[in-house]
Design an enzyme around this catalytic site. Structure first.
Site, short mmCIF file in Angstrom:
data_model
loop_
_atom_site.label_atom_id
_atom_site.label_comp_id
_atom_site.label_asym_id
_atom_site.label_seq_id
_atom_site.Cartn_x
_atom_site.Cartn_y
_atom_site.Cartn_z
N GLY A 85 -1.40 2.11 -7.17
CA GLY A 85 -2.11 2.30 -8.43
C GLY A 85 -1.49 3.40 -9.27
O GLY A 85 -1.38 3.28 -10.50
N GLU A 112 -10.13 -0.22 -5.58
CA GLU A 112 -9.10 -0.96 -4.87
C GLU A 112 -9.64 -2.30 -4.38
O GLU A 112 -10.71 -2.37 -3.78
CB GLU A 112 -8.57 -0.14 -3.69
CG GLU A 112 -7.29 -0.67 -3.11
CD GLU A 112 -6.58 0.35 -2.23
OE1 GLU A 112 -5.58 -0.01 -1.62
OE2 GLU A 112 -7.03 1.51 -2.17
N HIS A 139 -2.22 -4.92 -10.41
CA HIS A 139 -3.05 -3.85 -10.97
C HIS A 139 -3.32 -4.11 -12.44
O HIS A 139 -2.48 -4.64 -13.17
CB HIS A 139 -2.34 -2.50 -10.86
CG HIS A 139 -2.25 -1.98 -9.46
ND1 HIS A 139 -3.18 -1.11 -8.93
CD2 HIS A 139 -1.35 -2.23 -8.47
CE1 HIS A 139 -2.85 -0.83 -7.68
NE2 HIS A 139 -1.75 -1.50 -7.37
N CYS A 191 0.86 -1.18 0.00
CA CYS A 191 0.00 0.00 0.00
C CYS A 191 0.90 1.23 0.00
O CYS A 191 1.60 1.50 0.98
CB CYS A 191 -0.92 0.01 1.21
SG CYS A 191 -1.99 1.47 1.28
N CYS A 207 -4.65 5.92 -4.40
CA CYS A 207 -3.98 4.61 -4.32
C CYS A 207 -2.55 4.80 -4.82
O CYS A 207 -2.33 5.03 -6.01
CB CYS A 207 -4.71 3.57 -5.16
SG CYS A 207 -3.92 1.94 -5.15
#
Length: 268
Positions: A211, A199, A150, A73, A208
């Site tokens: 991301g 997410e 992703h 994260c 994110c």
């Protein structure tokens, strides 16, 4: 059992953070879901437990709001970096990250992205640079793993995509055996991307970090941007640079909203 916590966020992507370096803390999925609940708990996108590490300055354990543990994260990494000090190493399920922080911002260095179909992972072999799949208007994405998986779709207008309905469909598609984070991106200029993210295990999020990293890599692989870009999310801006050595540098803010104590037994 009462435990001290911090409520932190990076661009509105918010976290409940427990420092368990001196007193270990084991949480059940039910406790994570209860603490993350915005009506009956503290409320957060992810719950973070900072643990002792014999390989780095600390280990960062990450739980999504649905109670599941995940690998990485980006926004949480910046928050943890500001707690650890000016320079630090953060161990995680995605590997060891180098961090440099000030009081209100941090830069995290991620290792080179993983791009093979089995590294994402996908259920079967295909070209991750131009995937021959689609869901309604979202077609031919790129897949990138930056510690977590992703898929990125480039679209003319990120605001026009019904990500609240397409996001969960794509996340749970059988093509993605460990589920997937869904990104829709709009290239505004060679140094500017707009981004919205569904997410995995959380839903629509204001920001994110991983991301943004994955999307920047995808844009650079397709020749849409330079190697350093500003990525604007609903919660604010991150600066992403894919360096010549393959590492990805993510820079952005981190903040503490408040602190308190919580009775963990109330969420058992």
């Amino acid at each position: 059992m009462m435990r001290h916590f911090l409520k932190m966020h990076g661009l509105g992507n918010d976290f409940v953070v427990f420092d368990a370096r001196e007193t270990p803390l084991a949480l059940t999925s039910a406790q994570v879901r209860g603490l993350a609940d915005r009506h009956t708990g503290i409320g957060c996108d992810q719950l973070i437990v900072i643990e002792a590490s014999d390989k780095a300055d600390a280990f960062m354990r990450i739980y999504n709001a649905d109670g599941g543990e995940v690998e990485a994260c980006g926004n949480a990494s910046r928050c943890v970096a500001t707690l650890l000090g000016a320079t630090a190493t953060i161990d995680s399920a995605a590997g060891i990250l180098d961090a440099a922080a000030s009081d209100a911002a941090a830069t995290i260095l991620y290792p080179p992205p993983r791009l093979g179909w089995d590294e994402i992972p996908l259920a079967y072999a295909m070209d991750t640079h131009d995937m021959p799949v689609g869901w309604d208007e979202l077609e031919r994405p790129i897949a990138v793993n930056v510690g977590n998986p992703h898929v990125i779709f480039f679209v003319p207008d990120v605001d026009a995509v019904p990500l609240d309905t397409l996001g969960p469909v794509i996340e749970h598609d059988a093509l993605f055996p460990v589920r997937i984070n869904v990104n829709v991106a709009q290239v505004v200029a060679r140094d500017h991307i707009r981004l919205r993210v569904w997410e995995r295990g959380v839903g629509l999020t204001r920001a994110c970090g991983t991301g943004a990293c994955a999307t920047a890599v995808a844009a650079m692989r397709r020749g849409l941007t330079e190697r350093k870009v500003n990525v604007d999310l609903p919660g604010g801006r991150l600066v992403i640079e894919w360096r010549a050595d393959g590492q990805i540098a993510m820079t952005g803010p981190a903040a503490t909203s408040f602190s308190g104590e919580v009775d963990l037994d109330a969420f058992a």
